[in-house]
Design a protein around this motif. Structure first.
Motif, mmCIF file in Angstrom:
data_model
loop_
_atom_site.group_PDB
_atom_site.id
_atom_site.type_symbol
_atom_site.label_atom_id
_atom_site.label_comp_id
_atom_site.label_asym_id
_atom_site.label_seq_id
_atom_site.Cartn_x
_atom_site.Cartn_y
_atom_site.Cartn_z
ATOM 1 N N LEU A 46 65.674 40.249 88.774
ATOM 2 C CA LEU A 46 65.803 41.409 89.648
ATOM 3 C C LEU A 46 67.188 41.473 90.290
ATOM 4 O O LEU A 46 67.777 42.552 90.411
ATOM 5 N N TYR A 47 67.719 40.323 90.707
ATOM 6 C CA TYR A 47 69.068 40.312 91.276
ATOM 7 C C TYR A 47 70.081 40.813 90.262
ATOM 8 O O TYR A 47 70.971 41.610 90.587
ATOM 9 N N ASN A 48 69.951 40.337 89.031
ATOM 10 C CA ASN A 48 70.874 40.784 87.989
ATOM 11 C C ASN A 48 70.715 42.275 87.700
ATOM 12 O O ASN A 48 71.689 42.978 87.439
ATOM 13 N N GLU A 49 69.469 42.756 87.785
ATOM 14 C CA GLU A 49 69.221 44.180 87.562
ATOM 15 C C GLU A 49 69.865 45.032 88.655
ATOM 16 O O GLU A 49 70.522 46.049 88.366
ATOM 17 N N MET A 50 69.690 44.637 89.912
ATOM 18 C CA MET A 50 70.265 45.416 91.004
ATOM 19 C C MET A 50 71.791 45.402 90.952
ATOM 20 O O MET A 50 72.441 46.431 91.151
ATOM 21 N N ILE A 51 72.366 44.243 90.676
ATOM 22 C CA ILE A 51 73.829 44.141 90.598
ATOM 23 C C ILE A 51 74.368 45.009 89.464
ATOM 24 O O ILE A 51 75.408 45.666 89.601
ATOM 25 N N GLU A 52 73.632 45.033 88.356
ATOM 26 C CA GLU A 52 74.043 45.874 87.228
ATOM 27 C C GLU A 52 73.975 47.350 87.612
ATOM 28 O O GLU A 52 74.859 48.145 87.255
ATOM 29 N N MET A 53 72.934 47.737 88.338
ATOM 30 C CA MET A 53 72.826 49.129 88.806
ATOM 31 C C MET A 53 73.969 49.483 89.741
ATOM 32 O O MET A 53 74.569 50.555 89.649
ATOM 33 N N TRP A 54 74.272 48.579 90.678
ATOM 34 C CA TRP A 54 75.357 48.833 91.626
ATOM 35 C C TRP A 54 76.696 48.951 90.898
ATOM 36 O O TRP A 54 77.553 49.739 91.288
ATOM 37 N N LYS A 55 76.857 48.160 89.862
ATOM 38 C CA LYS A 55 78.103 48.176 89.101
ATOM 39 C C LYS A 55 78.339 49.533 88.461
ATOM 40 O O LYS A 55 79.467 50.057 88.456
ATOM 41 N N HIS A 56 77.289 50.127 87.911
ATOM 42 C CA HIS A 56 77.424 51.401 87.201
ATOM 43 C C HIS A 56 77.157 52.618 88.094
ATOM 44 O O HIS A 56 77.445 53.749 87.690
ATOM 45 N N ASN A 57 76.586 52.359 89.266
ATOM 46 C CA ASN A 57 76.283 53.454 90.196
ATOM 47 C C ASN A 57 76.765 53.064 91.595
ATOM 48 O O ASN A 57 75.960 52.693 92.453
ATOM 49 N N PRO A 58 78.065 53.129 91.844
ATOM 50 C CA PRO A 58 78.601 52.699 93.145
ATOM 51 C C PRO A 58 78.007 53.453 94.327
ATOM 52 O O PRO A 58 77.977 52.933 95.438
ATOM 53 N N GLU A 59 77.491 54.663 94.080
ATOM 54 C CA GLU A 59 76.875 55.399 95.172
ATOM 55 C C GLU A 59 75.587 54.710 95.644
ATOM 56 O O GLU A 59 75.234 54.769 96.833
ATOM 57 N N LEU A 60 74.877 54.039 94.725
ATOM 58 C CA LEU A 60 73.689 53.284 95.115
ATOM 59 C C LEU A 60 74.070 52.071 95.964
ATOM 60 O O LEU A 60 73.370 51.723 96.919
ATOM 61 N N LEU A 61 75.157 51.422 95.597
ATOM 62 C CA LEU A 61 75.633 50.282 96.378
ATOM 63 C C LEU A 61 76.018 50.729 97.784
ATOM 64 O O LEU A 61 75.651 50.081 98.780
ATOM 65 N N ALA A 62 76.737 51.847 97.876
ATOM 66 C CA ALA A 62 77.148 52.368 99.185
ATOM 67 C C ALA A 62 75.930 52.727 100.029
ATOM 68 O O ALA A 62 75.880 52.447 101.240
ATOM 69 N N LYS A 63 74.913 53.333 99.386
ATOM 70 C CA LYS A 63 73.695 53.708 100.108
ATOM 71 C C LYS A 63 72.954 52.470 100.590
ATOM 72 O O LYS A 63 72.430 52.440 101.718
ATOM 73 N N THR A 64 72.907 51.440 99.758
ATOM 74 C CA THR A 64 72.233 50.192 100.133
ATOM 75 C C THR A 64 72.939 49.544 101.320
ATOM 76 O O THR A 64 72.284 49.076 102.263
ATOM 77 N N ARG A 65 74.251 49.510 101.270
ATOM 78 C CA ARG A 65 75.008 48.937 102.390
ATOM 79 C C ARG A 65 74.731 49.715 103.686
ATOM 80 O O ARG A 65 74.557 49.121 104.759
ATOM 81 N N GLU A 66 74.669 51.030 103.562
ATOM 82 C CA GLU A 66 74.431 51.879 104.733
ATOM 83 C C GLU A 66 73.048 51.625 105.331
ATOM 84 O O GLU A 66 72.895 51.479 106.542
ATOM 85 N N ILE A 67 72.019 51.571 104.475
ATOM 86 C CA ILE A 67 70.651 51.354 104.960
ATOM 87 C C ILE A 67 70.514 49.972 105.587
ATOM 88 O O ILE A 67 69.894 49.819 106.651
#
Length: 351
Positions: free
Chosen positions: A102-123
């Motif tokens: 799951l960690y690898n999956e989330m990191i992969e998503m954040w890598k290709h979707n920086p907007e998801l990473l930004a949203k996660t940081r914000e929440i």
């Protein structure tokens, strides 16, 4: 040329300074496994491992069962990474294979979707006031034991050898599905040639059993088991594996996933009760160990302190085969020194 080709199937595994992530179900099923890993890392290898009391679920089972939404899972994992960041670590060692995937999956998503990473940081910041960094290295504890397998071999009191015949023990290695099937680059040997457990077995004197259903699921499957009406699918998967390995007469099974040893162990009892069938010749079943238990066993740790008495298929005969001494009177002695009630014996599976 062959050596160069195999190099492409390796992964980077940090040398030291690990933030350890506990497993929800491993602490429930085989709690001694995690304590054994920490003991090995600190006492045998002299490594720095931080065990955080504030660790919590990664939501893995709920996420893969479509109960926990993606955004929630991302935020929960971000909090775990924040705990790592706050302690000054950047190498993460998650005990659970599902968490590892799951960690690898989330990191992969954040890598290709920086907007998801930004949203996660914000929440995360809004809800907890925390910030996080993505780990520089994620290694499953089985990766780490694999990496230091030769150093550990030099410290071992026993080998995976039958003391009565002098022959290597025949060992079935079962790799958790979420270890390398989801993100092949994350596992030693990738999805094609996962070697993380086989490497331990071969280095420590055993023989790896190759059989047709070697890469078949253990039967957990989350929704196969969590939904009671689906449990027939779960046990059918496990039965398929046992029927496939039975002709090869393995001495035991070793797993690197917390759910796999539970199902491969407990379903043997269930199948024996339902069908009057065991998958060894003597009727005792095939012992199922975690990789931490296997390592601790060979290092000479007290098997009852490791927690091996918690398995449905008992390990006494395996310990005797290797030549590991044990006190039967201490088998069910609690941490307070008192003898606990002896479990009821199964009707079919011998103990």
């Amino acid at each position: 040329m062959k050596k160069h080709f195999w190099n492409e199937y390796q992964k980077e595994i940090a040398d030291d300074h690990f933030f350890y992530g506990r497993s929800c179900i491993r602490q429930t099923f085989f709690p001694g496994a995690e304590a054994t890993f920490l003991k090995i890392m600190r006492n045998e290898l002299g490594k720095d491992v931080y065990d955080n009391a504030n660790s919590h679920t990664c939501t893995g089972i709920g996420y893969h069962s479509d109960i926990v939404p993606l955004e929630t899972t991302m935020t929960v994992i971000a909090r775990l990474f924040a705990l790592m960041t706050e302690q000054g670590y950047d190498n993460y060692a998650p005990s659970c294979i599902t968490s590892f995937g799951l960690y690898n999956e989330m990191i992969e998503m954040w890598k290709h979707n920086p907007e998801l990473l930004a949203k996660t940081r914000e929440i995360l910041k809004k809800t907890t006031g925390r910030e996080f960094e993505i780990p520089k290295n994620i290694a499953h504890p089985s990766d780490i034991i694999y990496k230091f397998r030769m150093e550990l071999k030099a410290k071992m009191k026993y080998q995976l050898v039958n003391r009565f015949t002098g022959k290597p023990l025949r060992v079935v290695e079962h790799i958790g599905c979420h270890y390398a099937k989801m993100f092949p680059e994350s596992g030693v040997g990738k999805a094609e040639f996962p070697h993380v457990l086989a490497g331990m077995i071969e280095a420590w004197g055993g023989e790896v059993v190759d059989y047709p259903e070697r890469r078949h699921c253990c039967g957990f499957g989350f929704r196969q088991y969590i939904v009671k009406a689906n449990r027939g699918f779960s046990i059918a998967n496990t039965k398929k594996k046992f029927e496939s390995m039975e002709p090869y007469e393995p001495d035991f099974i070793v797993c690197n996933c917390p759910g796999c040893p539970m199902f491969l162990d407990r379903w043997q009892y269930t199948i024996a009760e339902l069908e009057n069938k065991t998958y060894d010749k003597e009727g005792y079943g095939i012992p199922v160990l975690t990789f931490e238990e296997m390592t601790g066993m060979l290092l000479g740790y007290n098997p009852w302190e490791v927690g091996m008495q918690l398995h449905q298929v008992q390990v006494d005969r395996l310990l005797n085969k290797i030549g590991i001494p044990f006190d039967k009177d201490d088998k069910y002695r609690g941490a307070n020194g008192k003898i606990l009630p002896t479990p009821n014996k199964p009707n079919v599976l011998k103990v």
